[in-house]
Design an enzyme around this catalytic site. Structure first.
Site, PDB file in Angstrom:
ATOM      1  N   LYS A 255       2.913  -6.790   8.125  1.00  0.00           N
ATOM      2  CA  LYS A 255       1.779  -6.170   7.428  1.00  0.00           C
ATOM      3  C   LYS A 255       0.708  -5.714   8.426  1.00  0.00           C
ATOM      4  O   LYS A 255       0.240  -6.506   9.241  1.00  0.00           O
ATOM      5  CB  LYS A 255       1.180  -7.188   6.441  1.00  0.00           C
ATOM      6  CG  LYS A 255      -0.137  -6.751   5.771  1.00  0.00           C
ATOM      7  CD  LYS A 255      -0.598  -7.793   4.732  1.00  0.00           C
ATOM      8  CE  LYS A 255      -1.979  -7.490   4.174  1.00  0.00           C
ATOM      9  NZ  LYS A 255      -2.436  -8.483   3.168  1.00  0.00           N
ATOM     10  N   ASP A 260      -9.151  -5.420   5.280  1.00  0.00           N
ATOM     11  CA  ASP A 260      -8.926  -5.597   3.846  1.00  0.00           C
ATOM     12  C   ASP A 260     -10.247  -5.955   3.158  1.00  0.00           C
ATOM     13  O   ASP A 260     -10.644  -7.116   3.138  1.00  0.00           O
ATOM     14  CB  ASP A 260      -7.876  -6.699   3.613  1.00  0.00           C
ATOM     15  CG  ASP A 260      -7.556  -6.879   2.140  1.00  0.00           C
ATOM     16  OD1 ASP A 260      -7.972  -6.025   1.332  1.00  0.00           O
ATOM     17  OD2 ASP A 260      -6.870  -7.870   1.802  1.00  0.00           O
ATOM     18  N   LYS A 267     -13.713  -8.090  -2.067  1.00  0.00           N
ATOM     19  CA  LYS A 267     -13.750  -9.491  -1.660  1.00  0.00           C
ATOM     20  C   LYS A 267     -15.203  -9.969  -1.573  1.00  0.00           C
ATOM     21  O   LYS A 267     -16.067  -9.233  -1.104  1.00  0.00           O
ATOM     22  CB  LYS A 267     -13.096  -9.661  -0.289  1.00  0.00           C
ATOM     23  CG  LYS A 267     -11.583  -9.610  -0.316  1.00  0.00           C
ATOM     24  CD  LYS A 267     -11.000  -9.953   1.035  1.00  0.00           C
ATOM     25  CE  LYS A 267      -9.487  -9.825   1.019  1.00  0.00           C
ATOM     26  NZ  LYS A 267      -8.831 -10.819   0.155  1.00  0.00           N
ATOM     27  N   ASP A 278      -6.066  -8.933   9.044  1.00  0.00           N
ATOM     28  CA  ASP A 278      -5.032  -8.647   8.050  1.00  0.00           C
ATOM     29  C   ASP A 278      -3.874  -7.810   8.597  1.00  0.00           C
ATOM     30  O   ASP A 278      -2.964  -7.462   7.863  1.00  0.00           O
ATOM     31  CB  ASP A 278      -5.671  -7.967   6.824  1.00  0.00           C
ATOM     32  CG  ASP A 278      -4.998  -8.384   5.526  1.00  0.00           C
ATOM     33  OD1 ASP A 278      -4.275  -9.401   5.534  1.00  0.00           O
ATOM     34  OD2 ASP A 278      -5.187  -7.691   4.511  1.00  0.00           O
ATOM     35  N   ASP A 337      -6.849  -5.696  -4.430  1.00  0.00           N
ATOM     36  CA  ASP A 337      -6.818  -6.638  -3.301  1.00  0.00           C
ATOM     37  C   ASP A 337      -5.397  -7.142  -3.026  1.00  0.00           C
ATOM     38  O   ASP A 337      -5.141  -7.775  -2.011  1.00  0.00           O
ATOM     39  CB  ASP A 337      -7.768  -7.809  -3.590  1.00  0.00           C
ATOM     40  CG  ASP A 337      -8.132  -8.589  -2.327  1.00  0.00           C
ATOM     41  OD1 ASP A 337      -7.804  -8.101  -1.226  1.00  0.00           O
ATOM     42  OD2 ASP A 337      -8.734  -9.665  -2.456  1.00  0.00           O
ATOM     43  N   GLU A 339      -2.937  -5.646  -1.895  1.00  0.00           N
ATOM     44  CA  GLU A 339      -2.515  -4.390  -1.257  1.00  0.00           C
ATOM     45  C   GLU A 339      -1.360  -4.582  -0.293  1.00  0.00           C
ATOM     46  O   GLU A 339      -0.572  -3.666  -0.079  1.00  0.00           O
ATOM     47  CB  GLU A 339      -3.712  -3.751  -0.535  1.00  0.00           C
ATOM     48  CG  GLU A 339      -4.001  -4.257   0.880  1.00  0.00           C
ATOM     49  CD  GLU A 339      -4.353  -5.742   0.967  1.00  0.00           C
ATOM     50  OE1 GLU A 339      -4.783  -6.312  -0.058  1.00  0.00           O
ATOM     51  OE2 GLU A 339      -4.188  -6.340   2.040  1.00  0.00           O
ATOM     52  N   ARG A 341       1.355  -6.258  -0.457  1.00  0.00           N
ATOM     53  CA  ARG A 341       2.682  -6.124  -1.071  1.00  0.00           C
ATOM     54  C   ARG A 341       3.031  -4.665  -1.347  1.00  0.00           C
ATOM     55  O   ARG A 341       4.197  -4.290  -1.336  1.00  0.00           O
ATOM     56  CB  ARG A 341       2.744  -6.990  -2.338  1.00  0.00           C
ATOM     57  CG  ARG A 341       1.712  -6.634  -3.368  1.00  0.00           C
ATOM     58  CD  ARG A 341       1.470  -7.753  -4.371  1.00  0.00           C
ATOM     59  NE  ARG A 341       0.741  -8.881  -3.771  1.00  0.00           N
ATOM     60  CZ  ARG A 341       0.395  -9.984  -4.425  1.00  0.00           C
ATOM     61  NH1 ARG A 341       0.720 -10.133  -5.697  1.00  0.00           N
ATOM     62  NH2 ARG A 341      -0.253 -10.960  -3.821  1.00  0.00           N
TER      63      ARG A 341
HETATM   64  N1  BES Z   1      -5.266 -10.232   2.996  1.00  0.00           N
HETATM   65  C1  BES Z   1      -5.363 -10.974   1.804  1.00  0.00           C
HETATM   66  C2  BES Z   1      -4.895 -12.411   1.955  1.00  0.00           C
HETATM   67  C3  BES Z   1      -5.644 -13.269   2.914  1.00  0.00           C
HETATM   68  C4  BES Z   1      -6.765 -13.957   2.480  1.00  0.00           C
HETATM   69  C5  BES Z   1      -5.196 -13.435   4.185  1.00  0.00           C
HETATM   70  C6  BES Z   1      -7.418 -14.781   3.362  1.00  0.00           C
HETATM   71  C7  BES Z   1      -5.863 -14.252   5.075  1.00  0.00           C
HETATM   72  C8  BES Z   1      -6.974 -14.941   4.658  1.00  0.00           C
HETATM   73  C9  BES Z   1      -4.542 -10.342   0.698  1.00  0.00           C
HETATM   74  O1  BES Z   1      -4.429  -8.978   0.728  1.00  0.00           O
HETATM   75  C10 BES Z   1      -5.188 -10.741  -0.593  1.00  0.00           C
HETATM   76  O2  BES Z   1      -6.255 -10.301  -0.824  1.00  0.00           O
HETATM   77  N2  BES Z   1      -4.533 -11.598  -1.324  1.00  0.00           N
HETATM   78  C11 BES Z   1      -5.065 -12.081  -2.534  1.00  0.00           C
HETATM   79  C12 BES Z   1      -4.062 -11.677  -3.561  1.00  0.00           C
HETATM   80  C13 BES Z   1      -4.524 -11.659  -4.943  1.00  0.00           C
HETATM   81  C14 BES Z   1      -5.569 -10.626  -5.244  1.00  0.00           C
HETATM   82  C15 BES Z   1      -3.314 -11.364  -5.784  1.00  0.00           C
HETATM   83  C16 BES Z   1      -5.174 -13.592  -2.460  1.00  0.00           C
HETATM   84  O3  BES Z   1      -4.200 -14.274  -2.148  1.00  0.00           O
HETATM   85  O4  BES Z   1      -6.267 -14.092  -2.642  1.00  0.00           O
HETATM   86 ZN    ZN Z   2      -6.110  -8.052  -0.209  1.00  0.00          ZN
HETATM   87 ZN    ZN Z   3      -4.638  -8.169   2.664  1.00  0.00          ZN
END
Ligand code: BES
Ligand code: ZN
Ligand code: ZN
Length: 487
Positions: A255, A260, A267, A278, A337, A339, A341
């Site tokens: 990725k 992000d 966020k 990210d 968020d 994104e 995937r």
């Molecule tokens: N990049 C984030 C995940 C992340 C969060 C990585 C904190 C490292 C530290 C990802 O894109 C994301 O936002 N995931 C969300 C998914 C949700 C909205 C389905 C998550 O896991 O909070």
């Molecule tokens: Zn995200």
């Molecule tokens: Zn992300």
């Protein structure tokens, strides 16, 4: 830092490092200088120095024909001393050396698992303050320039081990530079340049698809996430041919979200500010490619990095948008968020065109994985338990640990949408099993390929580093993957 294998101590400045074990404290090897032997014997007798792990003695060696300082450090019992302990000890000694502002050192009677020790020692010297223009004395990193390994048992194996330490340490530093580096510096173009450097240096094939080509291909997932950004999106594809001609490659997909913000599902504070990390999955893929040729790894591997920014703007994608992916499947955006995937799905579809033996995805995919396994284990998921077990074993061997997470059929169903083929976020029972559902989404694009997924969302970046790590980027997954590919 340069390693020199010698049969006598050469340096007259800096630190002399002497590892000792509980087992042989009373019968020290004969080639220790007299003053060192006496010093240890005195401490054993008068101060109960036992050579236990974490026991450390320090003194100045005035007027001797030796380095200026002496450190005796306990390593515990020989039988219990493994690679993990050696790496940790290396980290600890590395920090000690740094505190003493020393640029030269010599190690007498090197420890077993020497490469791991040196890896720890090197890793811990990473400078997290490289953007500071003025540093307080305690912030100044005096890195070790020269380390003599003093031994009568120099061998080809040892030389090769040392070479490998250098190769891996350089890659780990580069990964950390990329992941720690802010998004205004480490942007998509920067990742492309890095990929270019690696490709040129090693003679790999490199293909970079930009916005225009991505549109032509129909990479709707990548383009949707990137829609709010002005710069180009990229799909970086590196090809390494170290295996047999015609043998199917392994697809390694990382990725590459440059930043992000979450998009319109913005966020909140305390979640957004580290999101330059990210692209850690992508950086790890670059790191792996930077060592494949040098380590002579006998596999064919394709590295794929979808590179985008997830921003808020009047052109950004919205919750409720319906996106046609590269595979032709349609996705309802239930959360901007989620994104990672979206871009990985397209990368997986592209990866499948290589008819891979199997696929690996590595990504800071979810924050949810941190709730499950913290910052000491990345999550391991996928559709092939044997592959997952192999990754886990490789990680265990190099203290780069993973833990399996479940992919239940019902979680897979949660990714169905009522109005499109899939949704990118389960906005019903949302936050539960978030990492599993992220992986469940990816699985729908894997299309019969063997696949394992490494969720480094909790491990790529840490405020609580291990003994041999530094704050911030950890290069989580890198040592595991290298070990896995070496087998
Ligand atoms: N990049 C984030 C995940 C992340 C969060 C990585 C904190 C490292 C530290 C990802 O894109 C994301 O936002 N995931 C969300 C998914 C949700 C909205 C389905 C998550 O896991 O909070
Ligand atoms: Zn995200
Ligand atoms: Zn992300």
């Amino acid at each position: 830092m340069k390693f020199e294998v010698k049969n006598k101590i050469g340096i007259r400045k800096g630190i002399l490092l002497v590892p000792v074990f509980e087992d042989n404290l009373k019968k020290l090897p004969g080639d220790f200088p007299e003053i060192v032997k006496n010093f240890i014997a005195g401490r054993v007798k008068n101060e109960n120095f036992e050579g236990k792990k974490d026991n450390l003695l320090f003194t100045y060696l005035h007027g001797e024909n030796l380095p200026e300082k002496l450190v005796i450090f306990g390593c515990g019992k020989i039988k219990e001393f493994d690679g993990k302990l050696s790496r940790e000890l290396g980290g600890k000694i590395g920090k000690f050396i740094q505190k003493h502002h020393t640029s030269e050192a010599a190690m007498l009677n090197p420890v077993p698992h020497l490469p791991e020790f040196l890896q720890g020692l090197k890793m811990v010297q990473y400078d997290i303050g490289r953007f500071k223009t003025a540093k307080k004395p305690e912030e100044k990193n005096v890195t070790l320039q020269k380390l003599e390994i003093v031994t009568g048992k120099k061998s080809k194996d040892m030389e090769n081990g040392l070479k490998e330490v250098d190769i891996l340490a350089e890659a780990i530093d580069n990964i950390r530079d990329l992941v720690n580096g802010p998004s205004n510096i480490v942007d998509g173009e920067h990742l492309c340049d890095e990929a270019g450097k690696i490709a040129r240096e090693n003679g790999y094939k490199l293909t970079i698809y930009k916005n225009k080509e991505l549109k032509k291909m129909g990479a709707g997932g990548i383009l949707a996430v990137h829609q709010g950004a002005k710069k180009d999106a990229y799909l970086i594809v590196l090809e390494y041919r170290g295996g047999k001609k015609g043998e199917s490659p392994i697809a390694l997909i990382g990725k590459g979200v440059i930043f992000d913000t979450g998009g319109y599902n913005l966020k909140p504070v305390n979640h957004i500010e580290d999101m330059q990390q990210d692209m850690a999955g992508g950086a790890t893929v670059l790191g792996v490619f930077s060592v494949l040729k040098k380590l002579g790894i006998k596999k064919n591997i394709v590295g794929i990095i979808p590179t985008v920014e997830n921003l808020v703007s009047d052109t950004a994608y919205r919750p409720s948008d319906i996106i046609t992916m590269l595979s032709g499947k349609t996705v309802e955006i239930t959360n901007t968020d989620a994104e990672g995937r979206m871009i990985l799905a397209d990368a997986i579809t592209h990866g499948a065109t290589f008819k891979p033996k199997f696929m690996l995805t590595i990504a800071t995919l979810t924050g949810a994985v941190a709730a499950a396994t913290g910052d000491r284990y990345y999550g391991l998921l996928g559709n092939d338990n044997e592959l997952i077990a192999k990754l886990r074993r490789a990680g265990d061997e190099v203290d780069d640990l993973g833990w399996p997470l479940p992919l239940h059929e019902d979680y897979k169903k949660k990714m169905d949408s009522e109005i499109a083929d899939l949704r990118n976020y389960d906005n019903g029972s949302g936050k539960f099993a978030g990492s599993s559902k992220g992986a469940a989404f990816l699985e729908r694009f894997v299309e019969g390929n063997k696949w394992a997924h490494i969720d480094i969302g909790g491990t790529a970046f840490t405020g609580d580093p291990k003994e041999y790590e530094t704050k911030g980027a950890t290069a989580s997954g890198f040592r595991m993957l290298v070990r896995f590919f070496t087998k």
